[in-house]
Each structure stands twice: as structure tokens, then as C-alpha cells.
Write an enzyme that holds these catalytic residues in place. Structure first.
Site, short mmCIF file in Angstrom:
data_model
loop_
_atom_site.label_atom_id
_atom_site.label_comp_id
_atom_site.label_asym_id
_atom_site.label_seq_id
_atom_site.Cartn_x
_atom_site.Cartn_y
_atom_site.Cartn_z
N LYS A 1 0.61 -1.34 0.23
CA LYS A 1 0.47 0.11 -0.19
C LYS A 1 0.91 1.30 0.35
CE LYS A 1 -1.58 2.87 2.89
NZ LYS A 1 -2.18 4.13 1.83
N GLU B 1 9.69 0.88 10.46
CA GLU B 1 11.20 1.60 10.40
C GLU B 1 10.58 3.36 10.54
OE1 GLU B 1 13.56 1.27 9.86
OE2 GLU B 1 13.94 -0.85 9.02
N CYS C 1 13.94 10.59 6.08
CA CYS C 1 13.66 10.54 7.18
C CYS C 1 15.16 9.97 8.37
CB CYS C 1 14.05 8.65 7.18
SG CYS C 1 14.87 7.25 6.65
N GLU D 1 9.73 15.28 16.06
CA GLU D 1 10.09 15.42 14.41
C GLU D 1 9.41 16.48 13.24
OE1 GLU D 1 9.05 11.38 11.55
OE2 GLU D 1 11.28 12.21 11.34
P1 NAD Z 1 2.29 7.70 7.84
O1 NAD Z 1 2.58 7.17 9.32
O2 NAD Z 1 1.16 9.09 8.13
O3 NAD Z 1 1.77 7.11 6.58
C1 NAD Z 1 2.70 6.14 6.11
C2 NAD Z 1 1.76 5.07 5.44
O4 NAD Z 1 0.81 4.28 6.94
C3 NAD Z 1 0.94 5.71 4.68
O5 NAD Z 1 0.89 4.68 2.89
C4 NAD Z 1 -0.01 5.76 5.45
O6 NAD Z 1 -0.99 5.32 4.44
C5 NAD Z 1 -0.44 4.43 6.25
N1 NAD Z 1 -1.25 5.02 7.03
C6 NAD Z 1 -1.97 5.42 7.57
N2 NAD Z 1 -2.82 5.38 9.13
C7 NAD Z 1 -2.42 3.58 8.64
C8 NAD Z 1 -3.21 3.32 9.35
N3 NAD Z 1 -3.72 3.19 10.38
N4 NAD Z 1 -2.50 1.76 8.94
C9 NAD Z 1 -2.27 1.49 8.50
N5 NAD Z 1 -1.83 2.30 7.79
C10 NAD Z 1 -1.38 3.65 7.95
O7 NAD Z 1 3.37 8.87 8.09
P2 NAD Z 1 3.89 10.25 6.89
O8 NAD Z 1 3.26 10.81 7.31
O9 NAD Z 1 3.69 9.14 4.96
O10 NAD Z 1 5.73 9.78 6.75
C11 NAD Z 1 6.49 10.22 7.16
C12 NAD Z 1 6.95 9.62 8.36
O11 NAD Z 1 7.38 8.46 8.40
C13 NAD Z 1 8.11 10.19 9.49
O12 NAD Z 1 7.10 10.21 10.43
C14 NAD Z 1 9.41 10.41 8.75
O13 NAD Z 1 10.08 9.47 9.69
C15 NAD Z 1 9.40 8.51 8.50
N6 NAD Z 1 10.01 7.73 7.69
C16 NAD Z 1 10.80 7.35 7.87
C17 NAD Z 1 11.50 6.45 8.00
C18 NAD Z 1 12.60 5.68 7.70
O14 NAD Z 1 13.37 4.44 7.48
N7 NAD Z 1 13.10 5.30 9.19
C19 NAD Z 1 11.80 6.54 6.49
C20 NAD Z 1 10.97 7.81 5.28
C21 NAD Z 1 9.94 8.59 6.17
#
Ligand code: NAD
Length: 493
Positions: free
Chosen positions: A188, A264, A299, A397
Site C-alpha cells: 500500500k 522503520e 527519515c 520530528e
Molecule cells: P504515516 O504513518 O502517516 O503514513 C505512512 C503510511 O502508513 C502511509 O501509506 C499511510 O497511508 C499509512 N497509514 C496511515 N494510517 C494508517 C493506519 N491507521 N493503518 C495502516 N496504515 C496507515 O507517515 P507519513 O506521514 O506518510 O510519513 C512520514 C513519516 O515517515 C515520518 O515520521 C518519517 O520520519 C517516517 N519515515 C521513516 C523512514 C525510515 O526509514 N525510518 C523513512 C521515511 C519516512
């Protein structure tokens, strides 16, 4: 990559995008769609399917069937390798088209996107494809009356949920090793970065990946993502995103089938500059790029810079000069070094952190909305030169081009400040003192500690967090551990 090629790709009309399930493009079961908004100018580019629970179930069923009948997992590893290598070739052959498609949707500057997205995804697929016929099981050193064999078997159906900042690179860190291992997958994408993953899934079919092995379902996290997490038929869940979502996934796993969940998550990574840094200007330049490229949506971004007090003023001056030199703007202009923020929502969140620092009376350099006349979502890099450990900016963050700079006096204080966070993803230390460099590597609680550099590590080394930055590792051969189970055969001779 020429500007003319990019302009013709930018002008290309886009079709309405559908899920890829069981080897076919399919629309949402209720016909629902989501608008794809370009952060470059705020325009609606096209639509993609708004996935339903039924769509997600159909994809999971397809992946389950494809795994259980062995159409992929029972192939000789060398046969899987051949198909995956063909896939990598197709991605490379279409790299610029894929990169521009992604930039139109998520705003990353094209120079970085081309390397970090299609080309890195192709390299990742190739790395795991090449490795898979070189992994072996074990014969244990048992009592000679017995034979103890340790097999490595694919875990089954993998659910993958990925974010919007580098959808293809991060996606490939999951599907590269999972598919090479013989697993099948339902992926997804994030709501604001779906198109390139759908495009590479089409290329997977063209390369000969059997139907049902790699399924992509677009839609909302709370619907599609939540259904994957709740499924009794998904064996392993791999995720990159925010800590809040990570927590929900762990709860869902506990409620359903205790699927293994690898997270992650985010970071608040300290970039520590000692007065004996080898080259202060180089440290300032790399620090600027380490937080401001891709508008800070990285990230591992070095979002807290800790600087030894004796060089604090000189460092901030250099950092500000390098930040001001970063060309922010149209991400499809090859001269741009930092593109658009992914969404208006994210842009407003970033600006709120800057406003809060100003309201606290901190010394804020930059950090304003720019290019608003384009309709797009842009801001200038923001430096908060005297952030305090109690500031929200120091602890939370942002995921945007906003950096907190804080002075320290001693090595022990630098360690304490570095570790004063719930996160533990990345860090860096700049020093010419070899002993201090190694002491800092040991003392800082993070998954990766850079020395005299920031970012840029390659596929051969693991990436993963400690503390609330997550568990498990992407990249390197260790990534296979998530997708290959150990099974013992105990044989009486
Ligand atoms: P997010 O958690 O809102 O979304 C990530 C994914 O999860 C999306 O596909 C989203 O649709 C899905 N999602 C959201 N709610 C959900 C739920 N209730 N159940 C299942 N899936 C759900 O995060 P974001 O805003 O898309 O991404 C930014 C975050 O990701 C930042 O905190 C960043 O640090 C982190 N990030 C971490 C890494 C790493 O490798 N550690 C890399 C990139 C981004």
C-alpha cells in the site's frame, strides 16, 4: 537527462490509475477514486483508485493463492533471479519517465529523484536477486547419531505499507528482498505517492512476475493499510512511516494473527560538530544538505545540529550561507536543489514549528513560505540558531526543512544532548580525534552513526532504528532475515 526531455514528460497527460491485483489493473470495487494533487502547482494531475476493504481482501487472497500454490516460492532461486533482473532492466530503461511521474506527484527535486527512486529501486532489486542463489541453509554440529538441518524458507504473504517521501526507494527495500526470498506481497503506497509504485508493478508483470505475486492497492491508510494489518492471511508486515501508525500496526497484529511487524519510523537525528572538525565549511555544507535536500523529508535528516560553543557563531554563519545558496523551486527544473513540500498540510505543519520558535524569541534564519504565486507548496530553509532542549523543535520530528542548532561545552554534554530523544535512527560526529570518533559511535544510541560525513550510505549496510525509531533493518543482506524463516529438520540416522 535534458530539460527538454523532462518538459515533454511533464506535459504528458496521465491516465486514471488503478490497483494492480492478481496480474491485472482493477478499479475500486465501489468505483471510488482519489485526486492526485501536484505539489508543484497545486493542480489535480489525475486520479487513482480509492481502495476498499473488499479490494484489499482481493489482493491478500491473490497473494495467498500465489504463495500457497508455489508459482513463485517453488521456483529455483536462479529462476526468480532471472525475472527480477529483467524487471530491474525495465525500470532502468524507463527511469526518467518514472522519475518525472514521481516528482509530479511528490515534489522531490528531479536530480535526486532520478537517482534515489527508479535507479535505486532497480539497483536494490538487482542486489537481492543476485544474492538469492548464494544463501545456504546449515548443517548443525550435532551428535553424529542425528542430522540437524536448518532450512531457510520464505515467510509467506508480506504486507508492506510505505510513506510518500521516497516511495520507490523505500518500497524496493521491502519488495526487493521479500520477492527474491520467494514471498508474495500486497503493498500500500502513501495517499500522496502512489503512481510510481503502480508503474513499476506494471513493469513487474511485463518482466514475467507471475500474477498475484506483487499486488499494489492504493487508498487511505485507515482503510487499506488497516485491513492489511488486521488480516489473518498476512504473515509479516513491513512498514515505514510515523510512530503513531506504527503503534496501530502493532495493536492490529496483537488483535489478529500475531503477524511479525517490522517498523522503520521517524528520527530527530543529532549531527554533532566538534571544534576540531576536519573542515568547518565542509561540515556546514554537508549539514545543510543533510537537512534541507528533499525539503527535509528524509527519515535520517540531521534535524538537530549540536555545535561546540567555541565555534557556534562561525558555524551558524557558514550554515546560513550554505542554506541560502540552496536553490528552492520547481522540482522539475534540473538546477533546483530542493523541490516542493509534499502537501499543503505538511507545509503548514513545518511553518508552525518555525512560528513557534519565533514566538519563543529564538534566533530564526529563513523559514518562510515562498513561490506562493505558483500555487505550489514551497518554503525557504529554516535555521533556529539557539534551540533549547525543552523546545518542541528539539524533541519532535518536523519532517521538513527546519533545523535546530544547539551549543554544547563538553563531549559528555554532546552525548547527553544527542541521546536526549525518544528516537534513535541516525547521527553524525565531526572530529579529527580518532579516539573521540569511536567513543561517540559507541555512546550514541542510533542505528547509524556517520563520521565526518552525513547520509549517502549505500545498499550494502543496514538501515534501522533503535528506541522509538523502530526495529528490524532495511538494506544489506540482513534484510533477508525478515522474509526467510528458519526451519529445523531433526533426523535420526
Ligand atoms: P504515516 O504513518 O502517516 O503514513 C505512512 C503510511 O502508513 C502511509 O501509506 C499511510 O497511508 C499509512 N497509514 C496511515 N494510517 C494508517 C493506519 N491507521 N493503518 C495502516 N496504515 C496507515 O507517515 P507519513 O506521514 O506518510 O510519513 C512520514 C513519516 O515517515 C515520518 O515520521 C518519517 O520520519 C517516517 N519515515 C521513516 C523512514 C525510515 O526509514 N525510518 C523513512 C521515511 C519516512
Amino acid at each position: 537527462m535534458s530539460q527538454n526531455q523532462i518538459e515533454s514528460l511533464r506535459a504528458a497527460p496521465l491516465p486514471a490509475f488503478q490497483h494492480i491485483v492478481d496480474g491485472r489493473q482493477v478499479s475500486a470495487s465501489d468505483g471510488g477514486t482519489m485526486a492526485v494533487v501536484s505539489p508543484i502547482d497545486g493542480s489535480v494531475l489525475t486520479t487513482c483508485a480509492r481502495g476498499t476493504v473488499a479490494d484489499t481482501d482481493a489482493a491478500i487472497t491473490a497473494a495467498r493463492r500465489a504463495f500457497d500454490d508455489g508459482r513463485w516460492s517453488d521456483l529455483p532461486p536462479a529462476a526468480r533471479k532471472k525475472t527480477l533482473l529483467k524487471w530491474a532492466e525495465l525500470i532502468e530503461a524507463n527511469a526518467l519517465e518514472i522519475a518525472v511521474l514521481g516528482v509530479r506527484e511528490n515534489g522531490t527535486e528531479i536530480g535526486m529523484a532520478l537517482k534515489a527512486e527508479p535507479l535505486s529501486a532497480a539497483a536494490t532489486i538487482r542486489y537481492y536477486a543476485e544474492a538469492i542463489d548464494k544463501l545456504h541453509g546449515e548443517i548443525a554440529a550435532t551428535d553424529p547419531a542425528f542430522l540437524g538441518l536448518v532450512h531457510r524458507e520464505p515467510v509467506g504473504v508480506v504486507g508492506a505499507i510505505v510513506p510518500w517521501n521516497f516511495p520507490l526507494m523505500i518500497g524496493a527495500w521491502k519488495f526487493g528482498p521479500a520477492l527474491a526470498a520467494g514471498c508474495t506481497m500486497v503493498l500500500k503506497p502513501a495517499e500522496t505517492a502512489s503512481l510510481t509504485l503502480l508503474r513499476v508493478a506494471e513493469l513487474a508483470l511485463e518482466a514475467g512476475l507471475p500474477p498475484g505475486v506483487f499486488n499494489v492497492v492504493t487508498g487511505e491508510g485507515a482503510v487499506v493499510g488497516a485491513r492489511i494489518a488486521d488480516s489473518m492471511d498476512v504473515d509479516v508486515l513491513v512498514f515505514t512511516g510515523s510512530g503513531g501508525t506504527g503503534r496501530r500496526l502493532l495493536e492490529a497484529a496483537a488483535r489478529s494473527n500475531l503477524k511479525r511487524v517490522y517498523l522503520e519510523l521517524g528520527g530527530k537525528s543529532p549531527n554533532i560538530v566538534f571544534a576540531d572538525a576536519p573542515d568547518l565549511d565542509e561540515a556546514a555544507k554537508v549539514a545543510a544538505h543533510g537537512i534541507f535536500r528533499n525539503s527535509g523529508q528524509v527519515c535520517i535528516a540531521g534535524s538537530r545540529i549540536l555545535v561546540e560553543r567555541s565555534i557556534h557563531a562561525a558555524f551558524v554563519e557558514k550554515l546560513a550561507a550554505h542554506a541560502a545558496a540552496i536553490k528552492v523551486g520547481d522540482p522539475l527544473d534540473t538546477a533546483t536543489q530542493a523541490g516542493a513540500v509534499n502537501s499543503e498540510r505538511q507545509l503548514l505543519q513545518n511553518l508552525a514549528f518555525v512560528d513557534e520558535a519565533r514566538a519563543l524569541g529564538r534566533n530564526v534564519i529563513g523559514g518562510t513560505r515562498i513561490l506562493q504565486e505558483t500555487g505550489g507548496f514551497y518554503m525557504s530553509p529554516a535555521i533556529v540558531a539557539d534551540a533549547k532542549p525543552e523546545d518542541r523543535l528539539f524533541r519532535e520530528e518536523v519532517f521538513g526543512p527546519v533545523v535546530a542548532v544547539t551549543a554544547f561545552d563538553t563531549e559528555a554534554e554532546a552525548v547527553a544532548l544527542a541521546n536526549d530523544t525518544s528516537y534513535g535512527l541516525a547521527a553524525a560526529v565531526w572530529t579529527t580525534n580518532l579516539s573521540r570518533a569511536h567513543r561517540m559511535v559507541r555512546k550514541i544510541r542510533a542505528g547509524i552513526v556517520h563520521v565526518n560525513t552525513y547520509g549517502g550510505s549505500d545498499l550494502t549496510v543496514p538501515l534501522g532504528g533503535v528506541k522509538q525509531s523502530g526495529n528490524g533493518h532495511d538494506k544489506s543482506l540482513h534484510a533477508f532475515d525478515k522474509f526467510l524463516d528458519l526451519k529445523t529438520a531433526w533426523v535420526k540416522l
